[in-house]
Scaffold this active site. Structure first.
Site, PDB file in Angstrom:
ATOM      1  N   HIS A 106      84.097  16.217  36.283  1.00 33.22           N
ATOM      2  CA  HIS A 106      84.692  17.266  37.120  1.00 33.22           C
ATOM      3  C   HIS A 106      84.482  16.973  38.595  1.00 33.22           C
ATOM      4  O   HIS A 106      83.729  16.076  38.970  1.00 33.22           O
ATOM      5  CB  HIS A 106      84.080  18.633  36.779  1.00 33.22           C
ATOM      6  CG  HIS A 106      82.648  18.759  37.201  1.00 33.22           C
ATOM      7  ND1 HIS A 106      81.624  18.081  36.587  1.00 33.22           N
ATOM      8  CD2 HIS A 106      82.083  19.448  38.215  1.00 33.22           C
ATOM      9  CE1 HIS A 106      80.486  18.365  37.179  1.00 33.22           C
ATOM     10  NE2 HIS A 106      80.723  19.176  38.184  1.00 33.22           N
ATOM     11  N   ASP A 108      83.481  19.281  41.959  1.00 33.28           N
ATOM     12  CA  ASP A 108      82.976  20.629  42.243  1.00 33.28           C
ATOM     13  C   ASP A 108      84.036  21.481  42.953  1.00 33.28           C
ATOM     14  O   ASP A 108      84.659  21.047  43.927  1.00 33.28           O
ATOM     15  CB  ASP A 108      81.718  20.565  43.123  1.00 33.28           C
ATOM     16  CG  ASP A 108      80.534  19.986  42.342  1.00 33.28           C
ATOM     17  OD1 ASP A 108      80.510  20.117  41.110  1.00 33.28           O
ATOM     18  OD2 ASP A 108      79.644  19.402  42.985  1.00 33.28           O
ATOM     19  N   HIS A 256      82.250  13.576  38.966  1.00 31.24           N
ATOM     20  CA  HIS A 256      80.911  13.257  38.458  1.00 31.24           C
ATOM     21  C   HIS A 256      80.681  13.916  37.097  1.00 31.24           C
ATOM     22  O   HIS A 256      81.422  14.819  36.695  1.00 31.24           O
ATOM     23  CB  HIS A 256      79.822  13.630  39.464  1.00 31.24           C
ATOM     24  CG  HIS A 256      79.810  15.082  39.840  1.00 31.24           C
ATOM     25  ND1 HIS A 256      80.718  15.615  40.721  1.00 31.24           N
ATOM     26  CD2 HIS A 256      79.006  16.101  39.454  1.00 31.24           C
ATOM     27  CE1 HIS A 256      80.473  16.902  40.869  1.00 31.24           C
ATOM     28  NE2 HIS A 256      79.443  17.231  40.096  1.00 31.24           N
ATOM     29  N   ARG A 272      71.428  22.409  44.127  1.00 33.82           N
ATOM     30  CA  ARG A 272      72.647  21.889  44.768  1.00 33.82           C
ATOM     31  C   ARG A 272      73.155  22.828  45.851  1.00 33.82           C
ATOM     32  O   ARG A 272      73.164  24.047  45.666  1.00 33.82           O
ATOM     33  CB  ARG A 272      73.732  21.749  43.701  1.00 33.82           C
ATOM     34  CG  ARG A 272      74.924  20.925  44.151  1.00 33.82           C
ATOM     35  CD  ARG A 272      76.024  20.938  43.106  1.00 33.82           C
ATOM     36  NE  ARG A 272      76.967  21.999  43.359  1.00 33.82           N
ATOM     37  CZ  ARG A 272      77.857  22.423  42.464  1.00 33.82           C
ATOM     38  NH1 ARG A 272      77.924  21.893  41.264  1.00 33.82           N
ATOM     39  NH2 ARG A 272      78.690  23.399  42.773  1.00 33.82           N
TER      40      ARG A 272
HETATM   41  C1  SIN Z   1      76.741  19.302  38.993  1.00 34.57           C
HETATM   42  O1  SIN Z   1      77.788  19.038  38.446  1.00 34.57           O
HETATM   43  O2  SIN Z   1      76.704  19.894  40.052  1.00 34.57           O
HETATM   44  C2  SIN Z   1      75.437  18.867  38.383  1.00 34.57           C
HETATM   45  C3  SIN Z   1      75.300  17.405  38.363  1.00 34.57           C
HETATM   46  C4  SIN Z   1      73.997  16.972  37.769  1.00 34.57           C
HETATM   47  O3  SIN Z   1      73.220  17.794  37.311  1.00 34.57           O
HETATM   48  O4  SIN Z   1      73.741  15.771  37.747  1.00 34.57           O
END
Ligand code: SIN
Length: 282
Positions: A106, A108, A256, A272
């Site tokens: 995805h 963000d 990611h 985050r």
């Molecule tokens: C996320 O998608 O913000 C999390 C990524 C992660 O936990 O590595």
């Protein structure tokens, strides 16, 4: 301290050492980090940082205004700018953060308009093995399509919806208010990066639901092809976390995926921030 930047994979990503974000950095050092982030296609690992929540937030603000995550359950009290990704148990055994965050490819906040610019994920604690994060270059995905397909995609828009990730990839249920706050939005399928001028493919399995103007079969077949094209191993950097890594990624040219293989192995506890994107020109 001298800033040092090293490439970490053939396709995207660099690692920065020699910057102590907690003690504050000069504009020149920030410019060096920012340039490295752009030049290495949107992934920069800043290793060995001991950051308080305040320092993490303050550094993130150098990239722009910060978003407050729609899923408030995982937002730490007093820090609306943070989103906790964690399998650490709290009271009653309930996880203190969302352990499933990012368990699929995805980008963000592509379900918002404007969508996110950047994310800065800080590792407070990581398991001894597992819980890596994969990053895919969406520049590379676009650039390796045929000119004929690029020409078609250049003119198309796709729909993105927050609820898609919940129904397909999560056991977590959002509230009606959270769903109502995130109606479907449309974005071009190919975007031009405002700083580099490069084009990237802007669709992702997490939130992209359909191609506007196509029937369901066409849309599904083309999206399925694009998702599998974009996630070929040669377009990916796999990040093996160390505690106190801060990883900064550019949501305008990457996707990611957080690999969910750490349950029973150890604690994975990260925070985050998400930087808002620029509004579209009217
Ligand atoms: C996320 O998608 O913000 C999390 C990524 C992660 O936990 O590595």
């Amino acid at each position: 301290m001298t800033l040092n930047i090293q490439q970490i994979s053939p396709v995207l990503g660099a690692i920065a050492t020699g910057a102590d974000l907690a003690s504050g950095i000069t504009d020149e050092t920030f410019e060096g980090l920012h340039q490295a982030w752009l030049e290495h296609d949107g992934v920069l690992v800043v290793r060995g940082q001991a950051l308080s929540h305040e320092q993490h937030i303050e550094f993130s603000r150098r990239f722009g205004d910060l978003d407050h995550h729609v899923v408030t359950q995982f937002v730490p009290e007093k820090y609306p700018e943070l989103y906790r990704v964690s399998n650490k148990p709290g009271e009653g055994g309930k996880y203190l953060g969302n352990p499933q965050a990012g368990n699929h490819w995805h980008t963000d906040n592509s379900y918002l308009d404007p969508p996110a610019k950047a994310s800065l994920l800080y590792a407070a604690e990581v398991p001894p093995v597992g819980g890596d994060t994969l990053f895919a270059s969406m520049y590379r995905a676009y650039e390796t399509l045929s000119p004929a397909l690029r020409k078609v995609l250049d003119r198309l828009e796709a729909e993105h919806h927050f609820e898609n990730a919940l129904s397909n990839f999560s056991t977590f249920k959002a509230t009606d208010r959270q769903i109502d706050a995130t109606p479907p939005v449309r974005h071009p399928m190919v975007t031009v990066h405002p700083d580099t001028g490069r084009k990237s493919l802007y669709v992702n399995p997490g939130f992209t639901t359909r191609i506007v103007g196509m029937n369901a079969d066409e849309s599904e077949a083309i999206l399925r092809f694009l998702f599998s094209h974009a996630t070929q191993p040669q377009f990916i950097y796999q990040h093996r976390w160390q505690a106190h890594d801060l990883v900064i990624w550019d949501n305008r040219c990457t996707m990611h995926y957080a690999v969910q293989n750490f349950y029973g192995v150890g604690t994975r506890d990260l925070y985050r921030t998400t930087v808002k994107g620029d509004a579209k020109a009217a």
